[in-house]
Design an enzyme around this catalytic site. Structure first.
Site, PDB file in Angstrom:
ATOM      1  N   TYR A 219      -4.996  -9.509  16.543  1.00 51.29           N
ATOM      2  CA  TYR A 219      -5.518  -8.198  16.136  1.00 51.29           C
ATOM      3  C   TYR A 219      -6.898  -7.974  16.743  1.00 51.29           C
ATOM      4  O   TYR A 219      -7.860  -8.685  16.414  1.00 51.29           O
ATOM      5  CB  TYR A 219      -5.585  -8.060  14.609  1.00 51.29           C
ATOM      6  CG  TYR A 219      -4.234  -8.085  13.910  1.00 51.29           C
ATOM      7  CD1 TYR A 219      -3.039  -7.895  14.612  1.00 51.29           C
ATOM      8  CD2 TYR A 219      -4.141  -8.282  12.537  1.00 51.29           C
ATOM      9  CE1 TYR A 219      -1.808  -7.932  13.966  1.00 51.29           C
ATOM     10  CE2 TYR A 219      -2.911  -8.299  11.883  1.00 51.29           C
ATOM     11  CZ  TYR A 219      -1.759  -8.137  12.617  1.00 51.29           C
ATOM     12  OH  TYR A 219      -0.540  -8.165  11.976  1.00 51.29           O
TER      13      TYR A 219
ATOM     14  N   PRO B 253       4.228  -0.858   5.069  1.00 54.84           N
ATOM     15  CA  PRO B 253       4.914  -0.327   3.880  1.00 54.84           C
ATOM     16  C   PRO B 253       4.764   1.182   3.742  1.00 54.84           C
ATOM     17  O   PRO B 253       5.514   1.803   2.997  1.00 54.84           O
ATOM     18  CB  PRO B 253       4.217  -1.059   2.729  1.00 54.84           C
ATOM     19  CG  PRO B 253       2.867  -1.395   3.263  1.00 54.84           C
ATOM     20  CD  PRO B 253       3.057  -1.690   4.719  1.00 54.84           C
TER      21      PRO B 253
ATOM     22  N   GLY C 160       1.261   5.123   7.653  1.00 54.13           N
ATOM     23  CA  GLY C 160       0.575   6.273   7.062  1.00 54.13           C
ATOM     24  C   GLY C 160       1.430   7.517   6.996  1.00 54.13           C
ATOM     25  O   GLY C 160       0.965   8.565   6.532  1.00 54.13           O
TER      26      GLY C 160
ATOM     27  N   LEU D 252       4.049   7.895   5.118  1.00 56.22           N
ATOM     28  CA  LEU D 252       4.485   8.117   3.735  1.00 56.22           C
ATOM     29  C   LEU D 252       3.284   8.531   2.894  1.00 56.22           C
ATOM     30  O   LEU D 252       2.673   7.738   2.185  1.00 56.22           O
ATOM     31  CB  LEU D 252       5.154   6.857   3.178  1.00 56.22           C
ATOM     32  CG  LEU D 252       6.557   6.608   3.741  1.00 56.22           C
ATOM     33  CD1 LEU D 252       7.029   5.192   3.475  1.00 56.22           C
ATOM     34  CD2 LEU D 252       7.552   7.597   3.147  1.00 56.22           C
TER      35      LEU D 252
HETATM   36  N1  LIG Z   1       3.697  -9.230  11.352  1.00 54.37           N
HETATM   37  C1  LIG Z   1       3.728  -8.177  12.134  1.00 54.37           C
HETATM   38  O1  LIG Z   1       4.384  -8.166  13.196  1.00 54.37           O
HETATM   39  C2  LIG Z   1       2.954  -6.954  11.736  1.00 54.37           C
HETATM   40  C3  LIG Z   1       3.144  -5.741  12.428  1.00 54.37           C
HETATM   41  C4  LIG Z   1       2.429  -4.615  12.021  1.00 54.37           C
HETATM   42  C5  LIG Z   1       1.541  -4.720  10.950  1.00 54.37           C
HETATM   43  N2  LIG Z   1       1.354  -5.911  10.314  1.00 54.37           N
HETATM   44  C6  LIG Z   1       0.422  -6.036   9.169  1.00 54.37           C
HETATM   45  O2  LIG Z   1       0.767  -5.075   8.188  1.00 54.37           O
HETATM   46  C7  LIG Z   1      -0.371  -4.286   7.847  1.00 54.37           C
HETATM   47  C8  LIG Z   1       0.041  -2.877   7.460  1.00 54.37           C
HETATM   48  O3  LIG Z   1       0.707  -2.212   8.508  1.00 54.37           O
HETATM   49  P1  LIG Z   1       0.120  -0.892   9.195  1.00 54.37           P
HETATM   50  O4  LIG Z   1      -1.347  -0.838   8.933  1.00 54.37           O
HETATM   51  O5  LIG Z   1       0.582  -0.897  10.622  1.00 54.37           O
HETATM   52  O6  LIG Z   1       0.903   0.277   8.501  1.00 54.37           O
HETATM   53  P2  LIG Z   1       0.892   0.909   7.015  1.00 54.37           P
HETATM   54  O7  LIG Z   1       0.259   0.002   6.048  1.00 54.37           O
HETATM   55  O8  LIG Z   1       2.277   1.364   6.765  1.00 54.37           O
HETATM   56  O9  LIG Z   1       0.022   2.233   7.200  1.00 54.37           O
HETATM   57  C9  LIG Z   1      -1.364   2.192   7.433  1.00 54.37           C
HETATM   58  C10 LIG Z   1      -1.798   3.645   7.435  1.00 54.37           C
HETATM   59  O10 LIG Z   1      -1.668   4.158   6.116  1.00 54.37           O
HETATM   60  C11 LIG Z   1      -2.883   4.773   5.720  1.00 54.37           C
HETATM   61  N3  LIG Z   1      -3.052   4.534   4.282  1.00 54.37           N
HETATM   62  C12 LIG Z   1      -3.335   3.383   3.632  1.00 54.37           C
HETATM   63  N4  LIG Z   1      -3.404   3.569   2.304  1.00 54.37           N
HETATM   64  C13 LIG Z   1      -3.176   4.882   2.100  1.00 54.37           C
HETATM   65  C14 LIG Z   1      -3.132   5.695   0.949  1.00 54.37           C
HETATM   66  N5  LIG Z   1      -3.332   5.193  -0.271  1.00 54.37           N
HETATM   67  N6  LIG Z   1      -2.864   7.026   1.110  1.00 54.37           N
HETATM   68  C15 LIG Z   1      -2.652   7.569   2.339  1.00 54.37           C
HETATM   69  N7  LIG Z   1      -2.680   6.823   3.474  1.00 54.37           N
HETATM   70  C16 LIG Z   1      -2.941   5.502   3.357  1.00 54.37           C
HETATM   71  C17 LIG Z   1      -3.948   4.115   6.538  1.00 54.37           C
HETATM   72  O11 LIG Z   1      -5.035   5.012   6.738  1.00 54.37           O
HETATM   73  P3  LIG Z   1      -6.554   4.564   6.361  1.00 54.37           P
HETATM   74  O12 LIG Z   1      -6.936   3.498   7.339  1.00 54.37           O
HETATM   75  O13 LIG Z   1      -7.314   5.831   6.530  1.00 54.37           O
HETATM   76  O14 LIG Z   1      -6.539   4.090   4.953  1.00 54.37           O
HETATM   77  C18 LIG Z   1      -3.227   3.854   7.871  1.00 54.37           C
HETATM   78  O15 LIG Z   1      -3.254   5.002   8.685  1.00 54.37           O
HETATM   79  C19 LIG Z   1      -1.260  -4.371   9.088  1.00 54.37           C
HETATM   80  O16 LIG Z   1      -2.616  -4.095   8.772  1.00 54.37           O
HETATM   81  C20 LIG Z   1      -1.036  -5.784   9.539  1.00 54.37           C
HETATM   82  O17 LIG Z   1      -1.883  -6.666   8.819  1.00 54.37           O
HETATM   83  C21 LIG Z   1       2.072  -7.015  10.669  1.00 54.37           C
END
Ligand SMILES: NC(=O)c1ccc[n+]([C@@H]2O[C@H](COP(=O)([O-])OP(=O)(O)OC[C@H]3O[C@@H](n4cnc5c(N)ncnc54)[C@H](OP(=O)(O)O)[C@@H]3O)[C@@H](O)[C@H]2O)c1
Length: 309
Positions: free
Chosen positions: A57, A203, A207, A209
């Site tokens: 990351y 999850p 963003g 959802l």
């Molecule tokens: N193992 C793997 O291959 C892999 C792949 C992808 C991701 N990951 C891990 O999973 C984590 C989460 O995935 P992701 O960040 O890609 O996607 P996500 O959690 O589905 O979505 C993140 C987005 O949601 C927004 N968000 C968060 N809380 C919110 C709320 N309460 N209301 C409205 N919007 C909200 C965030 O904006 P703000 O920043 O403005 O809050 C950001 O734009 C990553 O940080 C990473 O650690 C792992």
């Protein structure tokens, strides 16, 4: 603070975490370090104690920022990081060097949960698990996880680790209301059977959802596949309306409803939404403090059923 029922085990590793963790992959992108610390503070202060990072990351910057947060706020938290088994990394010392570099960026002696980031590698799963077992034996990691592994790969990993009396603690896979493959491809089933945590990444579908991503076309409060003036609704609109209705009734956000659905879906699921915002950090923590009713759970389940197949 949160209660014990708002915590979940990482399999049978002996480690328990808040039922929601937080992902940090965007912490290093364009935010100043103080803002990141404020997000971390808000989460820890509200009882969220499970943080997800990876060496890849922002080329280690996410781990570095998390390490700096750990130095400033000494409350105990559970840290997960990941080894990327790149095609050029085939030797034991490369694995150990990568682990040492993560420990140094995080400024800790032990990483609580260390994952293999993905299964696409020239190394066998057995070789990777032998390396992970060594990492546990040397005290550099406490528990072993895999990420993006299918059910068969999970079982191979768990079987190899069993030779060392080490349980597979978690499989981190993409899982949300518009991506329900883990329910269909055997991963959730394998997590239940092997007693492994299913750590859900993306999850919130990055963003998407959240409120008003799809314009509401129906004034009715009950979800249906026919909207205002009998106009057919797309599957996205049906899901959006269902989430919106429940969110409004509860005085919560759509994102909170979507996260709560995952928590309710199975006790092995631990969602790790990513956030860079203090407001969202509070919302994520608040999600732990209420639950969907049976009827609400079923209504959302039905509205998102087109994504099951
Ligand atoms: N193992 C793997 O291959 C892999 C792949 C992808 C991701 N990951 C891990 O999973 C984590 C989460 O995935 P992701 O960040 O890609 O996607 P996500 O959690 O589905 O979505 C993140 C987005 O949601 C927004 N968000 C968060 N809380 C919110 C709320 N309460 N209301 C409205 N919007 C909200 C965030 O904006 P703000 O920043 O403005 O809050 C950001 O734009 C990553 O940080 C990473 O650690 C792992």
């Amino acid at each position: 603070m949160i209660q014990e029922k708002q915590r979940r085990p990482l399999g049978v590793s002996g480690i328990r975490v808040s039922s929601l963790g937080v992902g940090t992959n965007r912490w290093a992108q364009g935010r100043n370090d103080e803002a990141v610390f404020q997000v971390f503070q808000s989460l820890v202060g509200a009882g969220v104690d499970f943080f997800d990072t990876a060496e890849v990351y922002s080329m280690g910057r996410s781990e570095r920022l998390l390490g700096a947060c750990l130095q400033r706020n000494q409350k105990p938290v559970v840290i997960a990081s990941k080894f990327a088994p790149l095609p050029t990394r085939l030797l034991r010392h490369q694995f150990m060097n990568a682990l040492d570099a993560s420990l140094s960026r995080l400024r800790v002696q032990t990483i609580d949960l260390y994952y293999i980031h993905f299964p696409f590698t020239f190394l066998s799963i057995e070789t990777l698990m032998d390396l992970m077992a060594q990492a546990v034996k040397t005290g550099k990691t406490r528990a072993v996880g895999v990420s993006n592994f299918n059910a068969k790969q999970m079982r191979r990993a768990a079987a190899r680790l069993a030779r060392y009396d080490i349980p597979l603690a978690a499989n981190q896979v993409r899982y949300n209301l518009t991506h329900r493959q883990p329910e269909e491809n055997g991963v959730l089933e394998a997590c239940r059977e092997l007693n492994v945590a299913l750590v859900a990444y993306r999850p919130l579908e990055r963003g998407r959802l959240k409120s008003n991503t799809v314009p509401s076309t129906s004034p009715s409060s009950s979800p249906s596949s026919t909207g205002w003036k009998g106009k057919a609704l797309s599957k996205e609109q049906v899901l959006q309306e269902t989430l919106q209705t429940i969110a409004q009734k509860r005085g919560k956000s759509i994102s909170q409803v979507a996260l709560n659905w995952l928590l309710r879906r199975d006790e092995h699921v631990i969602p790790t939404p990513g956030t860079t915002s203090k407001r969202h950090a509070f919302e994520i923590a608040d999600t732990l403090r209420w639950e969907l009713s049976d009827d609400e759970f079923v209504a959302i389940d039905q509205a998102s059923s087109p994504w099951k197949h």
